[in-house]
Design an enzyme around this catalytic site. Sequence first.
Site, short mmCIF file in Angstrom:
data_model
loop_
_atom_site.label_atom_id
_atom_site.label_comp_id
_atom_site.label_asym_id
_atom_site.label_seq_id
_atom_site.Cartn_x
_atom_site.Cartn_y
_atom_site.Cartn_z
N CYS A 87 20.20 4.43 -11.11
CA CYS A 87 19.84 3.43 -10.11
C CYS A 87 18.63 2.60 -10.56
CB CYS A 87 19.53 4.12 -8.79
SG CYS A 87 19.10 2.97 -7.48
N CYS A 90 14.73 3.37 -7.34
CA CYS A 90 13.58 4.28 -7.28
C CYS A 90 13.17 4.71 -8.68
CB CYS A 90 13.93 5.52 -6.47
SG CYS A 90 14.30 5.16 -4.75
N GLN A 291 9.05 -6.28 7.52
CA GLN A 291 8.67 -5.16 6.66
C GLN A 291 9.76 -4.10 6.68
OE1 GLN A 291 6.07 -5.10 4.73
NE2 GLN A 291 4.53 -6.46 5.61
N TYR A 320 0.34 -16.87 6.35
CA TYR A 320 1.59 -16.25 5.83
C TYR A 320 2.10 -15.25 6.88
CZ TYR A 320 -0.69 -17.75 1.47
OH TYR A 320 -1.35 -18.44 0.50
N ASP A 394 -1.73 -12.62 4.17
CA ASP A 394 -0.72 -11.66 3.69
C ASP A 394 0.28 -12.43 2.82
OD1 ASP A 394 1.05 -9.60 3.29
OD2 ASP A 394 1.72 -9.45 5.37
N CYS A 421 0.72 -7.41 -1.53
CA CYS A 421 1.78 -6.58 -2.11
C CYS A 421 1.71 -6.62 -3.63
CB CYS A 421 3.14 -7.04 -1.61
SG CYS A 421 3.47 -8.78 -1.92
N1 SAH Z 1 2.70 -11.12 7.52
C1 SAH Z 1 4.13 -11.04 7.59
C2 SAH Z 1 4.86 -11.66 6.41
C3 SAH Z 1 4.33 -11.37 5.04
S1 SAH Z 1 5.41 -11.81 3.72
C4 SAH Z 1 4.57 -9.61 7.79
O1 SAH Z 1 3.80 -8.68 7.57
O2 SAH Z 1 5.70 -9.40 8.21
C5 SAH Z 1 4.81 -13.37 3.19
C6 SAH Z 1 5.25 -14.52 4.03
O3 SAH Z 1 4.67 -15.71 3.49
C7 SAH Z 1 6.76 -14.77 4.06
O4 SAH Z 1 7.17 -14.82 5.41
C8 SAH Z 1 6.93 -16.13 3.37
O5 SAH Z 1 7.97 -16.90 3.93
C9 SAH Z 1 5.59 -16.78 3.63
N2 SAH Z 1 5.12 -17.83 2.67
C10 SAH Z 1 5.37 -17.94 1.36
N3 SAH Z 1 4.68 -18.96 0.82
C11 SAH Z 1 3.95 -19.51 1.82
C12 SAH Z 1 3.00 -20.60 1.89
N4 SAH Z 1 2.68 -21.31 0.80
N5 SAH Z 1 2.44 -20.87 3.07
C13 SAH Z 1 2.74 -20.15 4.18
N6 SAH Z 1 3.64 -19.13 4.17
C14 SAH Z 1 4.22 -18.80 3.01
#
Ligand code: SAH
Length: 476
Positions: A87, A90, A291, A320, A394, A421
Site C-alpha cells: 500500500c 501507511c 479534517q 484559510y 491554517d 500541515c
Molecule cells: N482551517 C480549515 C481549512 C484548512 S485547509 C480546517 O481546519 O478545516 C487550507 C484551506 O485553505 C483550504 O480550505 C483551501 O481551500 C484554502 N486556501 C488555499 N489557498 C488559499 C489562499 N491563497 N487564500 C485563502 N484560502 C486558501
Amino acid sequence: MEVKKNQDYIVTIEDLSVEGEGIGKISEGELGNENGFPLFIKDTVIGDVAKVRVIKVKKNYGYGRLMEIITPSPNRVKPLCPVARQCGGCTLQCMTYEEQLKFKRRKVENNLRRIGGLKDIEVPMTLGMEKPWRYRNKAQVPFGSDKGGICAGFYAGRTHTIIDSEDCLIAPEINQTIIREIKSFMEEYHVAPYDEERGTGIVRHALIRVGFHTGQILVCLVINADSLPHADKLTERLLKIQGMTSVCLNINKKKTNVILGEKVVNLFGPGYLEDKIGEVTFQISPQSFFQVNPSQTEVLYKKALEFAGLTGQETVWDLYCGIGTISLFLARSAKKVYGVEIIPAAIEDARGNAARNGLDNTEFFVGKAEEVLPEWYEKRDSKEERHADVIVVDPPRKGCDSVLLDTITAMHPDRIVYVSCDSATLARDLKYLTEKVCNEGKEGEYRYQVEKVQPVDMFPWSAHVETVVLLQRKNM
Ligand code: SAH
C-alpha cells in the site's frame, strides 16, 4: 567502488527521511567514499540491520528495497495490516506507534531549528491517539479491473496499480460493506470500472464520508459519464446500510489524476453530511475540505483555542478557514471572528454552518488571504480599526505569502496562532515573522516571538504531522 542498481548490500538504518523511509549508508569500506552513500529504504526502522537491493541510483544518494531483516530494531513491529508493504498509504506501519510520535516531534524540532533559525526551541511530545486505528472519516476508493473482474481498494506505492482490498485498517469497518455493495451492483448490471489507460468504463472512485458523531454516511460515486445506468438500483442497495444519508454522483470525464469533477448529481438525500467537532455542528458537501481525523481535530482545535487565549472580548481573524471549522470553534469565545477562504462553496458552507449554530458574530470573505486581508487593511482609516487581537492561519502545505505575513504583523495582533500541515514551510514563515522588526506608530517597535509549539498526530502510520504554534507580540 561504484554503487550499482540491483546489487545487494547490508546496511544499518541510522535515520529517517521526512517521508519516513529509513536511511542507511553503504559503508566506506565497500565504496571508498568518505561519508558513505545514503540509501532511502521504505519499510525500515532506525536500528534495523537489513539486506537491501539498490533499485535506483542518483548522484549522491539512491533508493533501496528491503530484502531481508538481519537484526530487527527494538522499535520494529509486525504490521497489523496484511497489505502494508504494497500500500502507498501507511508508510510507517513497521514502527511502534510510540516511535512514530517521537519521529514526528523530532521532525518538527529539526525543521524549526534548521530552517526556522529557532536555535533553542524545545518541542514537546506529539499528541497522539489512544487507539490509532479506524480514525479516518473519508475514503476515496479507486475502482478498476483485474483479470476480467472488478477490483477496488488502494493504489500500490508510487503507482496507479489497484490492489484489491476491501478493508483498510485506518477506515471505518462499514466501508467494506459499502464497497461490496457497489461491486456487486456493478457485476449484476454490467457497469464497467474505469480504465485509466484507455479512458473507457464508468466507475472511477467511490468517495465515502462517515460522520463519526452523527453516524451519517455519504457515498459519492465518481463516474466517467453523464449518468449511471440503473442508478436507482445502486441507491436501493446502499439504503439498506444503516446511517446512509446521501447518495450522489460526481461527474468526471477528464483524463486526469484529480479525483473529483465539478458537477454533482444527487440520487438520494440532501447531498451533504452533518458532523460535529466539539459542540459545533458542520454541514459538509462532497467537495469541501474537512479534517479527516475527527477525534484529533478536536485535540488540535482545543490547542489552537488555548493558544488564542480568548476571553470573549477579542476580534479574531481565521485565514484559510475552509468551511469555517476553526472560526466557529473560536467564535463561541470571541467578540467577532472574520474568516477568509479561496473556495466559494466552502464559504457558503461556512456561512450556513455559522447560522446553523447561531454564531452571528462571524463574517466570511471569499478570496485569497494574501489579497483579501491587505485590501481590507487599506480601507480602514485608523490603527484601532485595523487592529486584531488574535490572528489564526491554517494554510495549505505551501505556507503563507510574505505579503500576507506583512499585513498580519501590521495589524499589531497580541497573538498569532499558526496551524500547519508542513513543518518545513511553517519554519520558513516563523523565521520571517520572528526576524522582522515592526513599527506601526506610537507604540514604537515590536516583534513576534515563538512562545509555544505543539505537534499533533492527525495521521497515524503516515509521516505527516500537524503543528500548532503560538507567537506572542513583544514590545521593544
Ligand atoms: N482551517 C480549515 C481549512 C484548512 S485547509 C480546517 O481546519 O478545516 C487550507 C484551506 O485553505 C483550504 O480550505 C483551501 O481551500 C484554502 N486556501 C488555499 N489557498 C488559499 C489562499 N491563497 N487564500 C485563502 N484560502 C486558501
